[in-house]
Design a protein around this motif. Sequence first.
Motif, short mmCIF file in Angstrom:
data_model
loop_
_atom_site.label_atom_id
_atom_site.label_comp_id
_atom_site.label_asym_id
_atom_site.label_seq_id
_atom_site.Cartn_x
_atom_site.Cartn_y
_atom_site.Cartn_z
N SER A 166 88.33 24.46 17.70
CA SER A 166 89.26 24.97 18.62
C SER A 166 90.28 23.85 19.10
N ALA A 167 89.89 22.69 18.89
CA ALA A 167 90.60 21.57 19.31
C ALA A 167 91.55 20.88 18.35
N PRO A 168 92.84 20.52 18.81
CA PRO A 168 93.66 20.11 17.46
C PRO A 168 93.08 18.62 17.06
N PHE A 169 92.32 17.85 18.18
CA PHE A 169 91.91 16.82 17.80
C PHE A 169 90.27 16.67 17.97
N SER A 170 89.70 15.78 17.13
CA SER A 170 88.41 15.80 17.51
C SER A 170 87.83 14.14 17.34
N SER A 171 86.67 13.82 18.00
CA SER A 171 86.22 12.42 17.93
C SER A 171 84.49 12.52 17.95
N LEU A 172 84.07 12.03 16.98
CA LEU A 172 82.82 11.75 17.17
C LEU A 172 82.18 10.63 18.28
N ASP A 173 83.21 9.97 18.70
CA ASP A 173 82.93 8.99 19.92
C ASP A 173 82.94 9.73 21.05
N THR A 174 81.72 9.67 21.82
CA THR A 174 81.82 10.59 23.06
C THR A 174 82.26 9.75 24.27
N SER A 175 82.65 8.64 24.10
CA SER A 175 83.13 7.72 25.39
C SER A 175 84.58 8.30 25.51
N ILE A 176 85.03 8.09 27.02
CA ILE A 176 86.39 8.50 27.44
C ILE A 176 87.42 7.59 26.83
N ALA A 177 87.01 6.52 26.41
CA ALA A 177 87.80 5.39 25.90
C ALA A 177 88.57 5.97 24.53
N ALA A 178 87.76 6.85 24.07
CA ALA A 178 88.16 7.50 22.71
C ALA A 178 89.60 8.35 22.88
N VAL A 179 89.72 9.08 24.29
CA VAL A 179 90.83 9.70 24.34
C VAL A 179 92.10 8.94 23.78
N LYS A 180 92.26 7.76 24.22
CA LYS A 180 93.40 6.78 24.06
C LYS A 180 93.74 6.87 22.52
N TYR A 181 92.51 6.15 22.00
CA TYR A 181 92.54 6.16 20.41
C TYR A 181 92.82 7.23 19.51
N THR A 182 92.24 8.46 20.03
CA THR A 182 92.53 9.61 19.12
C THR A 182 94.18 10.09 19.65
N ILE A 183 94.59 9.78 20.45
CA ILE A 183 96.02 10.43 20.84
C ILE A 183 96.77 9.38 20.06
N LEU A 184 96.59 7.91 19.84
CA LEU A 184 97.42 7.15 19.14
C LEU A 184 97.30 7.52 17.50
N GLU A 185 95.90 8.00 17.22
CA GLU A 185 95.96 8.25 15.77
C GLU A 185 96.69 9.54 15.47
N GLY A 186 96.56 10.42 16.31
CA GLY A 186 97.45 11.55 16.48
C GLY A 186 98.92 11.37 16.20
N ARG A 187 99.45 10.50 16.94
CA ARG A 187 100.82 9.91 17.08
C ARG A 187 101.38 9.33 15.79
N ALA A 188 100.23 8.62 15.42
CA ALA A 188 100.61 7.80 13.99
C ALA A 188 100.75 8.86 12.92
N ALA A 189 99.69 9.93 12.81
CA ALA A 189 99.97 10.82 11.96
C ALA A 189 101.07 11.66 11.89
N LEU A 190 101.65 12.07 13.26
CA LEU A 190 102.72 12.76 13.17
C LEU A 190 103.85 12.00 12.73
N MET A 191 103.92 10.58 12.98
CA MET A 191 105.13 9.89 12.48
C MET A 191 105.04 9.75 11.19
N ASN A 192 103.87 9.66 10.37
CA ASN A 192 103.96 9.70 9.04
C ASN A 192 104.22 10.80 8.35
N ASN A 193 103.98 12.02 9.18
CA ASN A 193 104.60 13.21 8.53
C ASN A 193 106.07 13.25 8.50
N VAL A 194 106.81 12.84 9.83
CA VAL A 194 108.08 12.72 9.90
C VAL A 194 108.86 12.05 8.85
N GLU A 195 108.21 10.85 8.66
CA GLU A 195 108.69 9.84 7.55
C GLU A 195 108.87 10.51 5.98
#
Length: 116
Positions: A73-102
């Motif tokens: 259901s979620a647009p993003f998934s992380s196997l790391d269950t730490s709340i710190a994973a939120v930051k890195y998951t968002i950054l990875e999603g942003r990087a993927a978006l920018m790659n698609n734009v380019e």
Amino acid sequence: LEETTTLANTYRQILLKARVFARMKPEQKAQLIEFLQGQNRKVCMTGDGANDCAALKQADIGISFSEADASFSAPFSSLDTSIAAVKYTILEGRAALMNNVEVFKYTVIMLSLIHI
């Protein structure tokens, strides 16, 4: 009637100031997300179970900490269950978006050159 209005306003203020909510029923999650989005807030939802699926879809950013139901259901998934994973998951999603734009820009340029 005045007490009810005052209490409702107090609840609204608490909801607008709080950053983390826990131990909520699925319908409460949906109501909270709808309320915050109605206040022009961006909402990030994390979850790991089937009862989180609807809220993960409804939120502006949905991150699953599971390989099970919630991850579908979620647009993003992380196997790391730490709340710190939120930051890195968002950054990875942003990087993927920018790659698609380019890639899109490159494709448009290449296609326009072919038609010249």
